[in-house]
Motif scaffolding. Structure first.
Motif, PDB file in Angstrom:
ATOM      1  N   UNK A 121      -6.161   9.220  -2.556  1.00  0.00           N
ATOM      2  CA  UNK A 121      -5.663   7.937  -2.040  1.00  0.00           C
ATOM      3  C   UNK A 121      -6.806   6.953  -1.806  1.00  0.00           C
ATOM      4  N   UNK A 122      -7.868   7.461  -1.159  1.00  0.00           N
ATOM      5  CA  UNK A 122      -9.018   6.602  -0.896  1.00  0.00           C
ATOM      6  C   UNK A 122      -9.608   6.066  -2.202  1.00  0.00           C
ATOM      7  N   UNK A 123      -9.767   6.979  -3.176  1.00  0.00           N
ATOM      8  CA  UNK A 123     -10.341   6.578  -4.459  1.00  0.00           C
ATOM      9  C   UNK A 123      -9.449   5.566  -5.174  1.00  0.00           C
ATOM     10  N   UNK A 124      -8.128   5.793  -5.078  1.00  0.00           N
ATOM     11  CA  UNK A 124      -7.171   4.915  -5.745  1.00  0.00           C
ATOM     12  C   UNK A 124      -7.300   3.486  -5.206  1.00  0.00           C
ATOM     13  N   UNK A 125      -7.313   3.391  -3.854  1.00  0.00           N
ATOM     14  CA  UNK A 125      -7.382   2.074  -3.244  1.00  0.00           C
ATOM     15  C   UNK A 125      -8.709   1.400  -3.593  1.00  0.00           C
ATOM     16  N   UNK A 126      -9.781   2.181  -3.639  1.00  0.00           N
ATOM     17  CA  UNK A 126     -11.085   1.661  -4.051  1.00  0.00           C
ATOM     18  C   UNK A 126     -11.009   1.071  -5.458  1.00  0.00           C
ATOM     19  N   UNK A 148       0.817  -1.216   0.000  1.00  0.00           N
ATOM     20  CA  UNK A 148       0.000   0.000   0.000  1.00  0.00           C
ATOM     21  C   UNK A 148       0.853   1.270   0.000  1.00  0.00           C
ATOM     22  N   UNK A 149       2.047   1.160   0.596  1.00  0.00           N
ATOM     23  CA  UNK A 149       2.915   2.351   0.671  1.00  0.00           C
ATOM     24  C   UNK A 149       3.251   2.894  -0.707  1.00  0.00           C
ATOM     25  N   UNK A 174      -8.135  -2.564  -3.050  1.00  0.00           N
ATOM     26  CA  UNK A 174      -7.186  -2.882  -1.983  1.00  0.00           C
ATOM     27  C   UNK A 174      -7.658  -2.224  -0.684  1.00  0.00           C
ATOM     28  N   UNK A 175      -7.525  -2.945   0.416  1.00  0.00           N
ATOM     29  CA  UNK A 175      -7.864  -2.353   1.726  1.00  0.00           C
ATOM     30  C   UNK A 175      -6.577  -1.931   2.434  1.00  0.00           C
ATOM     31  N   UNK A 176      -6.693  -0.873   3.271  1.00  0.00           N
ATOM     32  CA  UNK A 176      -5.533  -0.371   4.032  1.00  0.00           C
ATOM     33  C   UNK A 176      -4.998  -1.447   4.957  1.00  0.00           C
ATOM     34  N   UNK A 236      -0.604   8.845  -6.099  1.00  0.00           N
ATOM     35  CA  UNK A 236      -1.252  10.071  -5.566  1.00  0.00           C
ATOM     36  C   UNK A 236      -0.488  11.294  -6.032  1.00  0.00           C
ATOM     37  N   UNK A 237       0.837  11.186  -5.962  1.00  0.00           N
ATOM     38  CA  UNK A 237       1.691  12.300  -6.397  1.00  0.00           C
ATOM     39  C   UNK A 237       1.441  12.637  -7.858  1.00  0.00           C
TER      40      UNK A 237
END
Lengths: 499, 306
Positions: free
Chosen positions: A488-493, A464-465, A497-499, A471-472
């Motif tokens: 970041x939230x949208x990207x993981x969605x 996840x890191x 992927x979950x945090x 994001x950048x």
């Protein structure tokens, strides 16, 4: 501290003295009912009294007396039960009467003190400055020398604006300040700063230094250890805190040079050059004008009753040093941090920002961080910057509403500092709007992912890191106008992927 | 009539010596004077030295022309050496009349009056030098400027040289000197102390009597310009009225006949404590009507022949 200055201190002891004139914030003038507002078209705030028309007579402004007494009480002075105004006679067109109504040997307040805090090797130290007197007087008109360079020398004619004539002034005079050693310049500055804060806390003046409402005459003398007092010079009209400090320092260095050469110091008034920080010779006091003071016969004596003084004492607010201690405690910061923000001239601005709705920590962050850096860069006082506490409250509000990101907020400050207008105008002209449209953001995210498929894989595999890089890239493609956390939230969605 | 200092507003009056200046009414007889006084007297918020108390009822006092039982003091220091014989003759005659009218007359001493003239001619010029400073050609007064791009100081100096007369300049110079550093205490300061002593003399006197009287001037009028070369002699003519000015109390001058030797009018000065202006009108109208009875009219009706 320069080695030059250290050499002065090693050889000489300074004695300083400060005479500070401050315009009171009364509605009307000292001796008539004209407006005491700053500015206005020339000669519009005038009447027969402040124009000195033959037959006109002054009448004392009660609020000005009240303000002076409150100032005197706050400076721990005794208040005269009976005192008079005096005429200071001199021929110069800045006063149409050719005399200024002031106080001479009977000041309203005398024998007080003001404790000031200065940084020392062992942390902040308190130094007591003794006050000789506090008295009232009227300000003079303003002369504008036209033609030539704007100075009296070489001018073809002079114009007079009497709007300022008759504005109530109080003059606060210290006793000779001894035992300061190398701290003389800092103590001088801290004293004027403390005086200003006190006036503001009392509500008797808002002390707008940029409008010349505080003017300081700086007396300096040097003597070698064990010798008697040296001859002093008086540097006139030093009009900012920083200049007070500089004037003391440069005058000490100059006098030391003279004394080392075996030359004597002349009792004289000197001018302070704001540009260079140097002082230049004015007129010699030995040929000084004789002002022929005598009690003003057009006014009755000022005789404040004990009950009035007692009542005024009851109106004194928390004095600045006590308030500082309280705030330091409330904010949970160290004495050193408190002292630094006071020295930076940020305290009142921080308080004003908090009053305008900003969180204390955010208010401190802006004023002591970015804004102090800019002020230092520009060699000016914080309050001279074109950013106000209200601006900060507005910007902080926009950040918490998600309208601005931290990065955009900095851009708004830049715009404000460069005089691009108010907050709304800067946001508008710089196009600073958070991209909140999810579809647009998702589009930008997908674009970034397709450009870096390897990173996309890493994230999917649980690293996840690695999301930071994407994001950048999104922030870059949206020119910083997106909320990074949201991206970041949208990207993981997107990647499931979950945090 | 010189009202009590502060009895009439000075606002609008070009100041000579602010602590001495006092506007007062001047009319054909005591009643007219009282009527005018009642109109112009009283507090003015634009003159903070004006007294914030009701004006004494001077009109009622002028109607009450009765001195029976009043105690009147004759000032010992203001009737001897330097006073013209005819002036004293008229003065004494008036005293006799006041006694006939039922007043009790005694002599009182005001020992510090002899210093009054000196004190007055320091205080007046000192204040005048400051009050007249604004007449410098910048905003006020004539402007003596030949357009030759002269400095402010030169224009001021030329303006004042031309605009003021000899006597005014003399007083400005005296006053400037008296206020100068190093001389202030010896001159202005001493003069103010004399002023206090004279005020005390009056207070002492008024603890014994209701009003004081003296000739208004030691001599009858001198000719215009006669004493220009001898200012001291000219100033001496004010010797009887100056103490009142310095102390700030009130006084009235009433015509009491002509001096036999030159046929010129003589005045009687009546002095009362501060804010007791009405007593002057009471005594003045009593004496005025007694004199009018003797003369068959007021002295002023003879004015064209004087």
């Amino acid at each position: 501290m320069t080695t030059e200055y250290q050499a002065v201190i090693a050889e000489f002891e300074p004695i300083i003295g400060l005479e500070t004139h401050i315009e009171l914030g009364t509605n009307s003038k000292m001796f008539c009912s004209c407006s005491a507002q700053f500015g206005g078209d020339p000669n519009t705030h005038v009447c027969p009294v402040c124009l000195g028309l033959p037959g006109s007579m002054p009448v004392v402004n009660r609020v000005a007396v009240e303000s002076t007494i409150r100032m005197g009480l706050a400076l721990n002075c005794s208040i005269a039960p009976w005192c008079r105004f005096a005429r200071k006679n001199y021929f110069y067109p800045d006063m149409p009467k050719n005399y200024q109504i002031s106080q001479y040997d009977e000041p309203l307040c005398s024998d007080g003190y003001l404790d000031v805090t200065v940084p020392t090797e062992n942390g902040p130290g308190v130094f007591r400055v003794e006050i000789e007197r506090v008295h009232m007087e009227e300000d003079t008109g303003k002369l504008l020398h036209a033609g030539g360079s704007g100075r009296i020398h070489g001018a073809t004619h002079s114009l007079v604006d009497y709007n300022r004539a008759g504005i109530p002034l109080i003059e606060v005079v210290t006793k000779p300040i001894l035992g300061t050693g190398e701290l003389a310049p800092e103590i001088a500055k801290a004293y004027v700063s403390e005086l200003r804060d006190l006036m503001r806390a009392l509500g008797v003046s808002d002390v707008r230094m940029e409008e010349g409402s505080l003017r300081c005459d700086v007396n300096v003398s040097l003597n070698r250890q064990g010798e008697g007092w040296g001859t002093r010079t008086e540097t006139k009209n030093v009009n900012s805190l920083r200049s007070v400090e500089r004037a003391v320092r440069t005058e000490m260095v100059r006098q030391a040079e003279q004394l080392r050469l075996g030359e004597r110091i002349i009792l004289e008034t000197r001018h302070f050059n704001e540009e260079t920080g140097d002082t230049t010779s004015g007129r010699s006091k030995e040929e000084a004008e004789d002002y022929r003071y005598f009690p003003e016969p057009d006014l009755v004596p000022v005789a404040p009753s004990e009950s009035w003084i007692k009542q005024l004492r009851g109106t004194l607010p928390e004095i600045p040093s006590v308030r500082r201690a309280r705030l330091q405690n409330d904010w949970g910061i160290s004495e050193f941090d408190m002292q630094s923000l006071v020295n930076a001239g940020a305290l009142e601005l921080i308080i004003a920002s908090i009053d305008a709705g900003v969180q204390p920590s955010a208010a401190r962050k802006w004023w002591t961080g970015e804004l102090t850096r800019v002020a230092n860069e520009r060699d000016c006082e914080l309050e001279e910057l074109t950013v106000t506490p209200a601006d900060i409250a507005q910007i902080e509000g926009l950040i918490s509403e998600g309208v601005l990101t931290d990065k955009m907020a900095r851009s708004v400050f830049e715009g404000l500092l460069d005089g691009e207008g108010n907050v709304a105008e800067v946001i508008d002209s710089r196009g600073l709007v958070v991209v909140n449209d999810d579809d647009l953001l998702v589009e930008a995210i997908n674009q970034a992912l397709s450009e870096s498929p390897d990173i996309a894989e890493k994230i999917k595999s649980g690293k996840v890191a690695a999301a930071g890089a994407i994001v950048g890239a999104v922030m870059k493609s949206t020119k910083g106008q997106a909320d990074a956390a949201k991206v970041r939230t949208l990207l993981l969605e997107q990647l499931g992927v979950k945090e | 009539m010189k009202p009590t200092y502060g009895g009439v507003s000075r606002y609008g009056i070009v100041a000579l010596a602010s602590s001495l200046d006092q506007a007062g009414p001047c009319a054909r007889d005591v009643m007219d004077t009282a009527l005018l006084h009642a109109v112009i007297g009283g507090h003015d918020p634009r003159d903070s030295t004006s007294i914030n108390k009701p004006v004494p009822d001077v009109v009622a006092a002028a109607l009450n022309a009765d001195v029976r039982g009043m105690k009147i003091g004759v000032i010992k220091q203001l009737k001897g050496e330097g006073f013209q014989a005819g002036v004293l003759e008229r003065f004494n005659q008036s005293i006799e009349i006041l006694i006939e009218l039922g007043a009790e007359v005694i002599e009182v001493s005001c020992p510090h009056f002899e210093y009054a003239l000196g004190a007055y001619y320091l205080i007046l010029p000192s204040e005048a030098s400051s009050n007249l400073a604004r007449f410098d050609g910048m905003r006020f007064g004539i402007r003596e400027d030949d357009g030759k791009n002269r400095s402010v100081e030169e224009v001021m100096s030329a303006t004042r040289e031309k605009g003021f007369g000899a006597e005014v300049k003399r007083r400005i110079m005296l006053g400037t000197y008296a206020l100068s550093s190093g001389y202030y205490d010896a001159y202005y300061g001493q003069a103010q102390r004399i002023r206090t002593l004279i005020t005390r003399d009056f207070a002492d006197a008024f603890s014994h009597v209701d009003v004081l009287v003296s000739p208004t001037a030691p001599t009858t009028a001198f000719k215009i310009g006669e004493k220009l070369d001898d200012p001291l002699a000219m100033y001496l003519n004010d010797i009887a009225t100056i103490p009142v000015n310095l102390a700030g109390n009130c006084a009235m001058s009433l015509p009491i006949g002509r001096a036999p030797e030159d046929g010129l009018p003589v005045g009687l000065q009546i002095i009362a404590p501060p804010m007791a202006d009405h007593l002057l009108y009471q005594v003045g109208s009593a004496l005025e009507s007694a004199l009018a009875d003797r003369w068959g009219g007021l002295l002023i009706s003879e004015a064209p022949t004087l």
